[in-house]
Motif scaffolding. Structure first.
Motif, PDB file in Angstrom:
ATOM      1  N   VAL A  24     -17.502  88.813  52.941  1.00 31.68           N
ATOM      2  CA  VAL A  24     -18.509  90.107  52.903  1.00 31.68           C
ATOM      3  C   VAL A  24     -18.768  90.066  51.552  1.00 31.68           C
ATOM      4  N   LEU A  82     -21.628  91.844  48.349  1.00 31.24           N
ATOM      5  CA  LEU A  82     -22.888  92.787  48.198  1.00 31.24           C
ATOM      6  C   LEU A  82     -24.020  91.679  47.979  1.00 31.24           C
ATOM      7  N   LYS A  83     -25.220  92.126  48.556  1.00 33.10           N
ATOM      8  CA  LYS A  83     -26.215  91.306  48.598  1.00 33.10           C
ATOM      9  C   LYS A  83     -26.722  91.371  46.936  1.00 33.10           C
ATOM     10  N   ASP A 135     -22.786  96.080  41.631  1.00 32.46           N
ATOM     11  CA  ASP A 135     -21.387  96.011  42.034  1.00 32.46           C
ATOM     12  C   ASP A 135     -20.400  96.403  40.716  1.00 32.46           C
ATOM     13  N   GLY A 193     -16.158  90.870  46.496  1.00 36.70           N
ATOM     14  CA  GLY A 193     -16.444  91.099  48.060  1.00 36.70           C
ATOM     15  C   GLY A 193     -15.058  91.171  48.632  1.00 36.70           C
ATOM     16  N   VAL A 228     -19.352  94.966  58.540  1.00 32.39           N
ATOM     17  CA  VAL A 228     -20.420  94.660  57.476  1.00 32.39           C
ATOM     18  C   VAL A 228     -21.511  95.878  57.203  1.00 32.39           C
ATOM     19  N   GLU A 271     -24.808  94.410  52.465  1.00 29.88           N
ATOM     20  CA  GLU A 271     -23.784  93.312  52.382  1.00 29.88           C
ATOM     21  C   GLU A 271     -24.372  92.130  53.175  1.00 29.88           C
ATOM     22  N   SER A 272     -23.876  90.968  52.760  1.00 32.54           N
ATOM     23  CA  SER A 272     -24.170  89.663  53.548  1.00 32.54           C
ATOM     24  C   SER A 272     -22.833  89.102  53.998  1.00 32.54           C
ATOM     25  N   TYR A 273     -22.633  88.499  54.938  1.00 33.56           N
ATOM     26  CA  TYR A 273     -21.338  87.636  55.200  1.00 33.56           C
ATOM     27  C   TYR A 273     -21.594  86.275  55.782  1.00 33.56           C
TER      28      TYR A 273
END
Lengths: 76, 76
Positions: free
Chosen positions: B7, B9-10, B15, B39, B64, B69-71
């Protein structure tokens, strides 16, 4: 160049974060979950040509507590 | 079977953890570091034959925050 450093607690070290996630997943009905370990991933954007030994040095000096954590480095 | 959910952060999402690590690495003399994103990685130990769609569902329901967030999911 980019590298990803993945840091996990060593086997046998208590992982309260992972336990909390496991408990929450069971509470949501995901009964297939037998265990959860949580770690961190640190993506480093490095100047081209940086020696990977330097990344090892970063891990030893700052990113990883080698008493309780293990790590892997991979180019991404 | 084991899967690892990573996971991050986009892009574009601040951050602060990554920034703190970058700053600390620069302070230690690692001037090749241009950027750091931090992440988490969640290793799930699942019953054999668990559908990966179920892992997607776990991500959406708990693991998520899809707003920021992206995963990625990979078998390990």
């Amino acid at each position: 160049m980019k590298v990803a450093v993945t840091v996990m607690l060593k086997n046998g070290v208590l992982d309260p974060q992972g336990e909390a996630v496991r408990s929450a997943l069971l509470g949501l009905g995901f009964f297939d979950v037998k265990g959860v370990r949580q770690g961190k991933v640190i993506e480093l954007d490095l100047a081209d040509g940086t020696d990977l030994n330097e990344v090892d040095e970063m891990c030893k000096q700052l990113l990883v507590n080698s008493v309780i954590e293990s790590y892997t480095v991979e180019s991404i």
